[in-house]
Design an enzyme around this catalytic site. Structure first.
Site, mmCIF file in Angstrom:
data_model
loop_
_atom_site.group_PDB
_atom_site.id
_atom_site.type_symbol
_atom_site.label_atom_id
_atom_site.label_comp_id
_atom_site.label_asym_id
_atom_site.label_seq_id
_atom_site.Cartn_x
_atom_site.Cartn_y
_atom_site.Cartn_z
ATOM 1 N N THR A 289 100.862 -126.841 -99.034
ATOM 2 C CA THR A 289 102.158 -126.392 -98.522
ATOM 3 C C THR A 289 102.034 -124.926 -98.111
ATOM 4 O O THR A 289 101.026 -124.288 -98.377
ATOM 5 C CB THR A 289 103.254 -126.540 -99.594
ATOM 6 O OG1 THR A 289 104.525 -126.321 -99.012
ATOM 7 C CG2 THR A 289 103.063 -125.544 -100.722
ATOM 8 N N THR A 290 103.065 -124.403 -97.470
ATOM 9 C CA THR A 290 103.181 -122.974 -97.229
ATOM 10 C C THR A 290 104.616 -122.559 -97.521
ATOM 11 O O THR A 290 105.549 -123.118 -96.935
ATOM 12 C CB THR A 290 102.841 -122.599 -95.771
ATOM 13 O OG1 THR A 290 101.518 -123.040 -95.461
ATOM 14 C CG2 THR A 290 102.918 -121.090 -95.575
#
Length: 217
Positions: A17-18
């Site tokens: 994820t970011t």
């Protein structure tokens, strides 16, 4: 007897994820990509919203195991709702971060989830807190997390400035997420952003084809 070991015993669980949160003059921006992966290889969803509202002006971003993170945020929402009734006032941002920290620390052997908590309250204004795996709690003006964050540390260090305007901070967050999503194969989809100020909350969604581009693709 022959023993068989699954990959999870050897490599653990790989997720991607970011997530990002940054304080600006009068408020805070928190955002994430929208891709959910299984084992870091199979994309199970391209449209999930990882920015979770836990109270009126308090949001958190989730990273790690989605099931673990959803369980923790659901419990945190209940505690904050009960706390606000007891105190007869909205909870502080640090109270939300502390609840997440306690839940992560007490269940650190079972959970694989980290959080960024951001919001605004009358006591300290805009704030950002990091609750890492295991329950460590840190206050920072800007922070990033998830697998995509490894690609944008240089950009964040170079471009983040204290006391940015709302527009500058929103563009900074959008650019950072776009850069990470362009490089990290388990980050992608759309950019979900939430702007939190004293006057209210604004949700911003930037579609994948509208994200800034910094190189030929």
């Amino acid at each position: 007897m022959e023993k068989h070991y699954t990959d999870s015993h050897v490599k653990g669980v790989s997720t991607g994820t970011t997530i990002l949160a940054a304080v600006f003059d009068g408020g805070v921006v928190i955002g994430s990509d929208s891709r959910a992966s299984i084992g870091g290889e199979y994309v199970s969803s391209k449209t999930i919203n990882k920015v979770i509202q836990v109270h009126d002006r308090i949001f958190c971003c989730i990273a790690g195991s989605l099931a673990d993170a959803q369980a923790v945020t659901k419990t945190a929402k209940f505690h904050l709702s009960f706390h606000s009734v007891q105190m007869e006032s909205p909870p502080l941002v640090i109270a939300a971060a502390t609840i997440l920290k306690e839940l992560c620390y007490k269940n650190k052997e079972e959970l694989q989830a980290g959080f960024l908590t951001a919001g605004w309250d009358k006591k300290k204004g805009p704030q950002v807190y990091v609750v890492s795996l295991g329950g460590m709690l840190v206050s920072q003006p800007v922070t990033i997390g998830g697998s995509g964050s490894t690609y944008i540390y240089g950009y964040v260090d170079a471009k983040y400035k204290p006391n940015m305007t709302r527009e500058e901070c929103l563009q900074f967050a959008t650019n950072a997420l776009a850069l990470a999503m362009g490089r990290d194969n388990v980050s992608g989809g759309v950019a979900h952003l939430v702007v939190i100020t004293e006057t209210g909350v604004e949700h911003v969604v930037v579609p994948g084809d509208k994200l800034p581009r910094f190189h030929d693709e």
